[in-house]
Design a protein around this motif. Structure first.
Motif, PDB file in Angstrom:
ATOM      1  N   ARG A  58       0.838  -1.199   0.000  1.00 54.15           N
ATOM      2  CA  ARG A  58       0.000   0.000   0.000  1.00 54.15           C
ATOM      3  C   ARG A  58       0.877   1.255   0.000  1.00 54.15           C
ATOM      4  O   ARG A  58       0.648   2.178  -0.774  1.00 54.15           O
ATOM      5  CB  ARG A  58      -0.948  -0.024   1.200  1.00 54.15           C
ATOM      6  N   LEU A  59       1.891   1.302   0.867  1.00 52.06           N
ATOM      7  CA  LEU A  59       2.778   2.470   0.904  1.00 52.06           C
ATOM      8  C   LEU A  59       3.585   2.598  -0.383  1.00 52.06           C
ATOM      9  O   LEU A  59       3.811   3.705  -0.870  1.00 52.06           O
ATOM     10  CB  LEU A  59       3.707   2.403   2.113  1.00 52.06           C
ATOM     11  N   ARG A  60       3.991   1.477  -0.941  1.00 55.50           N
ATOM     12  CA  ARG A  60       4.742   1.538  -2.197  1.00 55.50           C
ATOM     13  C   ARG A  60       3.844   2.010  -3.336  1.00 55.50           C
ATOM     14  O   ARG A  60       4.291   2.748  -4.210  1.00 55.50           O
ATOM     15  CB  ARG A  60       5.367   0.184  -2.513  1.00 55.50           C
ATOM     16  N   SER A  61       2.577   1.615  -3.323  1.00 53.88           N
ATOM     17  CA  SER A  61       1.696   2.103  -4.386  1.00 53.88           C
ATOM     18  C   SER A  61       1.374   3.578  -4.195  1.00 53.88           C
ATOM     19  O   SER A  61       1.218   4.311  -5.175  1.00 53.88           O
ATOM     20  CB  SER A  61       0.438   1.256  -4.528  1.00 53.88           C
ATOM     21  N   VAL A  62       1.299   4.061  -2.948  1.00 48.06           N
ATOM     22  CA  VAL A  62       1.153   5.499  -2.695  1.00 48.06           C
ATOM     23  C   VAL A  62       2.373   6.219  -3.273  1.00 48.06           C
ATOM     24  O   VAL A  62       2.241   7.238  -3.957  1.00 48.06           O
ATOM     25  CB  VAL A  62       1.008   5.800  -1.183  1.00 48.06           C
ATOM     26  N   PHE A  63       3.540   5.680  -3.016  1.00 49.53           N
ATOM     27  CA  PHE A  63       4.783   6.275  -3.513  1.00 49.53           C
ATOM     28  C   PHE A  63       4.775   6.359  -5.035  1.00 49.53           C
ATOM     29  O   PHE A  63       4.967   7.435  -5.609  1.00 49.53           O
ATOM     30  CB  PHE A  63       5.979   5.451  -3.015  1.00 49.53           C
ATOM     31  N   VAL A  64       4.523   5.248  -5.704  1.00 43.16           N
ATOM     32  CA  VAL A  64       4.564   5.213  -7.170  1.00 43.16           C
ATOM     33  C   VAL A  64       3.483   6.122  -7.763  1.00 43.16           C
ATOM     34  O   VAL A  64       3.751   6.902  -8.676  1.00 43.16           O
ATOM     35  CB  VAL A  64       4.428   3.771  -7.696  1.00 43.16           C
ATOM     36  N   SER A  65       2.271   6.035  -7.245  1.00 43.41           N
ATOM     37  CA  SER A  65       1.168   6.864  -7.765  1.00 43.41           C
ATOM     38  C   SER A  65       1.467   8.347  -7.599  1.00 43.41           C
ATOM     39  O   SER A  65       1.251   9.137  -8.522  1.00 43.41           O
ATOM     40  CB  SER A  65      -0.139   6.528  -7.047  1.00 43.41           C
ATOM     41  N   ALA A  66       1.942   8.721  -6.424  1.00 48.21           N
ATOM     42  CA  ALA A  66       2.257  10.132  -6.165  1.00 48.21           C
ATOM     43  C   ALA A  66       3.386  10.610  -7.072  1.00 48.21           C
ATOM     44  O   ALA A  66       3.307  11.709  -7.636  1.00 48.21           O
ATOM     45  CB  ALA A  66       2.620  10.339  -4.695  1.00 48.21           C
ATOM     46  N   VAL A  67       4.416   9.812  -7.236  1.00 43.41           N
ATOM     47  CA  VAL A  67       5.552  10.203  -8.078  1.00 43.41           C
ATOM     48  C   VAL A  67       5.095  10.405  -9.520  1.00 43.41           C
ATOM     49  O   VAL A  67       5.424  11.422 -10.150  1.00 43.41           O
ATOM     50  CB  VAL A  67       6.688   9.159  -8.001  1.00 43.41           C
ATOM     51  N   VAL A  68       4.333   9.466 -10.044  1.00 40.57           N
ATOM     52  CA  VAL A  68       3.886   9.574 -11.437  1.00 40.57           C
ATOM     53  C   VAL A  68       3.014  10.815 -11.631  1.00 40.57           C
ATOM     54  O   VAL A  68       3.214  11.596 -12.563  1.00 40.57           O
ATOM     55  CB  VAL A  68       3.152   8.285 -11.876  1.00 40.57           C
ATOM     56  N   ALA A  69       2.052  11.021 -10.740  1.00 37.91           N
ATOM     57  CA  ALA A  69       1.141  12.167 -10.867  1.00 37.91           C
ATOM     58  C   ALA A  69       1.886  13.495 -10.723  1.00 37.91           C
ATOM     59  O   ALA A  69       1.707  14.408 -11.534  1.00 37.91           O
ATOM     60  CB  ALA A  69       0.027  12.063  -9.831  1.00 37.91           C
TER      61      ALA A  69
END
Length: 169
Positions: free
Chosen positions: A14-25
Motif C-alpha cells: 500500500r505504501l509503495r503504491s502510494v509512492f509510485v502513484s504520487a511520483v507519477v502524478a
C-alpha cells in the motif's frame, strides 16, 4: 501469521503504491507545466503576482546554478544517480516508514525525476517562479523543498514518539 507480519505484508504494498502513484502524478504535472511556461513566457514578459512572478529562466547547473560550468553529461549523471538513490531509499524503507515520510519521499523523488527528465531533454532545467530575492525555481524544485520539510518533520515526530511496548512471552 502474526499480527505484525500481516500488517507488514499489507502495509508495504500500500505504501509503495502510494509512492509510485504520487511520483507519477506529481512528475507528470511538473513536466506538463514546463513547456507551457516556456511557450507563454518565451517573449521575455513577466507575470506579476506580487511576491511571486512568472519569469522564464534556464539553469544548466543544479541548485543555485552550482555546477553550471560542468559538462551537461556530468550534471545529468550526478543528478540521475542522486535521484535513483532517493527512489531506492524510499522503496526499501516503505515497510517501516510513516505515510507522511512516504509522501515526503514521493515529493522529493517526483521533483528530482522531473528535473532529470527536463535536463535530459533540453540540457538544462526550465525555471519560471521568480521572487526577486531568491533564485528562480520551478514546480519540481518546490516539490523537492516541500518533500524535504515533510520528511524531516515525519522523522522528527517518529524520533520523539516512545517505542511500542513489546510484551515478552
Amino acid at each position: 501469521m502474526s499480527d505484525t507480519a500481516t500488517e507488514y505484508s499489507t502495509r508495504t504494498p500500500r505504501l509503495r503504491s502510494v509512492f509510485v502513484s504520487a511520483v507519477v502524478a506529481l512528475a507528470a504535472v511538473a513536466l506538463f507545466v514546463e513547456p507551457v511556461a516556456r511557450r507563454e513566457l518565451s517573449d521575455g514578459r513577466t507575470v506579476d503576482f506580487g511576491l511571486l512572478q512568472l519569469k522564464l529562466a534556464y539553469n544548466s547547473g543544479v541548485a543555485f546554478s552550482m555546477g553550471d560550468q560542468q559538462p551537461m553529461w556530468i550534471v545529468l549523471t550526478v543528478t540521475a544517480v542522486i535521484t535513483a538513490g532517493i527512489g531506492v531509499y524510499a522503496w526499501r524503507t516503505a515497510p517501516s516508514s510513516s505515510l507522511a515520510a512516504m509522501i515526503g519521499l514521493s515529493l522529493m523523488f517526483a521533483g528530482a525525476a522531473a528535473n532529470v527528465i527536463d535536463r535530459a531533454v533540453d540540457g538544462k532545467v526550465t525555471d519560471y517562479f521568480h521572487t526577486g530575492w531568491w533564485p528562480t525555481f520551478n514546480l519540481a524544485d518546490t516539490y523537492i523543498t516541500c518533500g524535504v520539510v515533510l520528511l524531516l518533520a515525519a522523522l522528527l515526530r517518529e524520533s520523539t514518539q516512545e517505542p511500542p511496548n513489546e510484551s515478552s512471552s
